[in-house]
Design an enzyme around this catalytic site. Structure first.
Site, PDB file in Angstrom:
ATOM      1  N   ASP A 156     -44.456 -58.397  51.844  1.00  0.00           N
ATOM      2  CA  ASP A 156     -44.231 -58.771  53.244  1.00  0.00           C
ATOM      3  C   ASP A 156     -45.539 -58.603  54.001  1.00  0.00           C
ATOM      4  O   ASP A 156     -46.181 -57.542  53.921  1.00  0.00           O
ATOM      5  CB  ASP A 156     -43.163 -57.889  53.891  1.00  0.00           C
ATOM      6  CG  ASP A 156     -41.768 -58.151  53.339  1.00  0.00           C
ATOM      7  OD1 ASP A 156     -41.630 -59.042  52.481  1.00  0.00           O
ATOM      8  OD2 ASP A 156     -40.828 -57.465  53.772  1.00  0.00           O
ATOM      9  N   ASP A 188     -29.379 -63.381  56.668  1.00  0.00           N
ATOM     10  CA  ASP A 188     -29.597 -61.973  56.978  1.00  0.00           C
ATOM     11  C   ASP A 188     -28.468 -61.506  57.886  1.00  0.00           C
ATOM     12  O   ASP A 188     -28.252 -62.091  58.959  1.00  0.00           O
ATOM     13  CB  ASP A 188     -30.940 -61.780  57.688  1.00  0.00           C
ATOM     14  CG  ASP A 188     -32.092 -62.394  56.904  1.00  0.00           C
ATOM     15  OD1 ASP A 188     -32.052 -62.344  55.663  1.00  0.00           O
ATOM     16  OD2 ASP A 188     -33.026 -62.929  57.531  1.00  0.00           O
TER      17      ASP A 188
END
Length: 241
Positions: free
Chosen positions: A8, A129
């Site tokens: 990330d 998500d």
């Protein structure tokens, strides 16, 4: 089941978040290039990369770095974060990225997802998500009123073949994936499901493989040393043979 080690990127650095909170961003590696090379040496064939700045701001911010890291690694790479229009999709796919993940777009602009799938087929993944079962968007900052199963069914009807599912409350916690929600998801849609969030030990890999999910994203645990990537890959292959 494929294992996807994760990188990330925020402000050009490899970081991890706790439960999706940007204020908890912690630098976990000095160099994304060295990190990707380590993943490859361990035997990983796929890598999962996210532009966290892009996810929050709704545009490509770290894309050049991500593309370069992916190219130098030689691995298959899927990328998410800030991909809100066809230009962004084309930018990644034309420069060697294997698959792109559409997250907020699945909630905000389903016509874009329809067009992307029509043009690029299974190179398009949808990221779902969820927090308490409800879908969140815009880098997890915007909670919707859409249940994750309902959105998954909509994406399946559109023609989406693969879904990355993240339980935000598990992400970055090393508390294990949400097996119940993943089990419900695999039984409600025919899409390939990639589990994201909470993977911390080899037992989590075994549990996910036994759920017959398509893939598992491993992040924080690889950086803390709680999970050995070589072992995870071996266990994944053994359980699913």
């Amino acid at each position: 089941m494929i294992i996807l080690p994760a990188i990330d990127i925020k402000d050009g650095n490899c970081v991890r978040l706790f439960k999706g909170d940007y204020s908890t961003a912690e630098k976990v590696a000095e160099n994304p290039y060295i990190t990707a090379e380590h993943f490859k040496k361990c035997g990983a064939k796929w890598m999962h990369m996210v532009d966290l700045d892009g996810a929050k701001d709704g545009k490509l911010i770290n894309s050049e770095l991500i593309i370069d890291v992916a190219k130098s690694s030689g691995m298959n790479v899927e990328v998410g974060g800030g991909i809100r229009d066809m230009h962004a999709v084309e930018n990644y796919l034309s420069k060697g990225i294997s698959r792109v993940i559409l997250g907020s777009a699945a909630v905000k602009n389903q016509q874009f997802v329809i067009d992307a799938v029509k043009n690029y087929g299974d190179k398009i993944i949808v990221g779902i998500d969820a927090k308490n079962g409800m879908v969140c968007a815009e880098g997890w900052l915007d909670k919707s009123e859409i249940n994750y199963i309902d959105l998954a069914k909509q994406m399946e009807q559109i023609g989406v073949k693969t879904i990355v599912f993240t339980d935000i409350d598990q992400d970055g916690t090393l508390a294990g994936p949400n097996l119940q929600q993943l089990d419900e998801l695999t039984h409600n849609v025919s899409c390939n499901i990639i589990a994201s969030g909470g993977v911390s030990v080899l037992k989590d890999i075994i549990n996910l493989a036994e759920l017959d999910v398509y893939g598992a994203i491993c992040g924080k645990a690889l950086y803390t040393g709680d999970l050995d990537l070589k072992m995870a890959l071996q266990v994944s292959n053994r359980v699913t043979e």
